[in-house]
Enzyme design. Structure first.
Site, PDB file in Angstrom:
ATOM      1  N   GLY A  95       0.780  -1.639  -0.191  1.00  0.00           N
ATOM      2  CA  GLY A  95      -0.065  -0.259  -0.217  1.00  0.00           C
ATOM      3  C   GLY A  95       0.707   1.015  -0.089  1.00  0.00           C
ATOM      4  O   GLY A  95       0.356   2.022  -1.178  1.00  0.00           O
ATOM      5  N   GLY A 220       1.111   4.541   9.257  1.00  0.00           N
ATOM      6  CA  GLY A 220       1.127   6.233   9.153  1.00  0.00           C
ATOM      7  C   GLY A 220       2.139   7.170   9.581  1.00  0.00           C
ATOM      8  O   GLY A 220       2.328   8.454   9.838  1.00  0.00           O
ATOM      9  N   ASP A 270      12.197  -1.453  11.340  1.00  0.00           N
ATOM     10  CA  ASP A 270      12.249  -1.925   9.253  1.00  0.00           C
ATOM     11  C   ASP A 270      13.220  -0.199   8.727  1.00  0.00           C
ATOM     12  O   ASP A 270      12.455   0.837   9.291  1.00  0.00           O
ATOM     13  CB  ASP A 270      11.162  -2.874   8.112  1.00  0.00           C
ATOM     14  CG  ASP A 270      10.237  -1.445   7.956  1.00  0.00           C
ATOM     15  OD1 ASP A 270      10.574  -1.573   7.179  1.00  0.00           O
ATOM     16  OD2 ASP A 270      10.118  -1.230   8.626  1.00  0.00           O
ATOM     17  N   CYS A 308      33.141  -0.141  16.664  1.00  0.00           N
ATOM     18  CA  CYS A 308      33.205  -1.322  16.458  1.00  0.00           C
ATOM     19  C   CYS A 308      33.717  -2.368  15.808  1.00  0.00           C
ATOM     20  O   CYS A 308      34.980  -2.380  15.491  1.00  0.00           O
ATOM     21  CB  CYS A 308      31.963  -0.837  14.906  1.00  0.00           C
ATOM     22  SG  CYS A 308      31.643  -1.689  14.570  1.00  0.00           S
ATOM     23  N   CYS A 313      35.399  -2.312  10.420  1.00  0.00           N
ATOM     24  CA  CYS A 313      35.638  -1.536  10.675  1.00  0.00           C
ATOM     25  C   CYS A 313      37.207  -2.373  11.231  1.00  0.00           C
ATOM     26  O   CYS A 313      38.166  -1.216  11.144  1.00  0.00           O
ATOM     27  CB  CYS A 313      35.214  -1.383  12.449  1.00  0.00           C
ATOM     28  SG  CYS A 313      33.769  -0.516  11.711  1.00  0.00           S
TER      29      CYS A 313
END
Length: 374
Positions: A95, A220, A270, A308, A313
């Site tokens: 959608g 939304g 996500d 990291c 890295c």
């Protein structure tokens, strides 16, 4: 094995950590789902996506229905086999892209008729067709079909879209339940709508709960309203949804968005940001995002993020990545994307640990301070 079981193992304020058990694997929550729009997480091999810490990825109904086609994917053994990913996949309903990518759309109670952004061909997407496509793809978590309108729409438009989305949610649920073996192995989530309005959101939540879903999404948001407005909505929207079901905030987001949303009770996320940013030269670090294209990195032998331990890295310097990106080498996009996905998955792991150890507020405040450069 379980079709779908959500277990909360610890809570800290409104935040929760736990697990979703499904037939293709367990999803640790809070979870971030890398976006595999066209049956691929761009610039990444599936094994490397998994190695970054991802338990689940997202596939896109709209893009896959247009190319290569849901029926073709089904004939080739389903989306998991097609792309070489054997763990859970959540598919969106299509959608959002119908509204954002296609012009000349016509909406009515049956669904949406639209023109393909690829070749101009015309298609109709209804709740039933959306669920059918997701079934053909072999989705593990199916999303109900809904109608998205901007948060700047008039109250009348927002109310009408929310009400129609709830009617479509009921049709989506019925279509999913009629899916035979797929329905017996997969799950379906409903999507709460109502823009930034607490009353509309409550009406939407009540309608979804009456229908009954395995999980619930807050839809939304992250459509231009800004972080403050989004957090204002998240101060009440998750609490309107069942506490014993997963809560999924669609399309979010920036690292500090995710931290704030977890504090407000969100379990799943996500976003295209880590992959899209990686391809354009932006890296996420604990000290905030950096643009590796900047000239100051041309002779910098340090890692992208000193805190990291990802393969990028520990294997390459900022100077080398600067060279790759400035030269438009494919490896640059691959390495930058891999680092960003590892950064996001480490953030999710750190959030899960902080909730389990009842120190989320301290972790979140420290993260925000460092991320803002303070």
């Amino acid at each position: 094995m379980s079709r779908f079981t959500f277990t909360i193992s610890a809570q800290d304020g409104r935040a929760r950590t736990g697990q979703i058990a499904m037939q293709r694997g367990t999803i640790r929550t809070p979870a971030f789902m890398p976006v595999g729009t066209a049956a691929t997480v761009k610039a990444m091999k599936p094994a490397d996506v998994r190695a970054s810490g991802a338990d689940i990825i997202l596939g896109n109904t709209y893009h896959l229905m247009l190319r290569p086609g849901a029926e073709r994917v089904a004939a080739l053994g389903g989306l998991h086999r097609f792309m070489g990913w054997d763990r859970p996949i959540l598919t969106d309903s299509g959608g959002y892209q119908v509204m954002s990518l296609s012009d000349l759309t016509t909406r009515n109670e049956d669904g949406v008729t639209f023109k393909s952004h690829l070749d101009g061909s015309r298609h109709t997407l209804s709740p039933e067709r959306s669920i059918e496509i997701q079934r053909l793809l072999g989705s593990d978590i199916v999303m109900a079909f809904d109608e998205l309108v901007p948060t700047t729409s008039t109250p009348e438009v927002q109310q009408a879209a929310m009400a129609r989305s709830m009617r479509w949610a009921k049709r989506s649920r019925a279509a999913f339940d009629g899916g035979g073996a797929h329905a017996e192995a997969a799950a379906i989530f409903g999507i709460q709508q109502g823009a930034l309005d607490e009353t509309l959101r409550k009406s939407s939540a009540d309608a979804l709960i009456e229908i009954g879903f395995d999980g619930y999404a807050v839809g939304g948001l992250a459509v231009g309203e800004g972080q403050a407005a989004m957090f204002g909505c998240l101060d009440f929207a998750p609490g309107q949804l069942p506490a014993d079901k997963p809560r999924y905030l669609m399309g979010v987001g920036k690292p500090d968005d995710i931290v704030g949303a977890v504090e407000r009770g969100i379990d799943m996320f996500d976003c295209v940001l880590p992959t899209r940013s990686g391809r354009t030269g932006q890296a996420f670090t604990r000290a905030g995002p950096i643009n590796i294209r900047n000239a100051k990195f041309a002779e910098d032998l340090g890692p992208l993020d000193p805190s990291c331990a990802c393969p990028v890295c520990t294997g390459w310097s900022r100077a080398y990545l600067h060279h790759l990106v400035r030269s438009a080498e494919i490896l640059g996009a691959m390495l930058m994307t891999e680092h960003n996905l590892c950064f996001y998955q480490r953030l999710m792991s750190d959030l899960r640990d902080a909730i389990s150890e009842q120190r989320l507020t301290r972790f979140a405040d420290d993260f925000r301070r460092r991320y803002a450069g303070g």
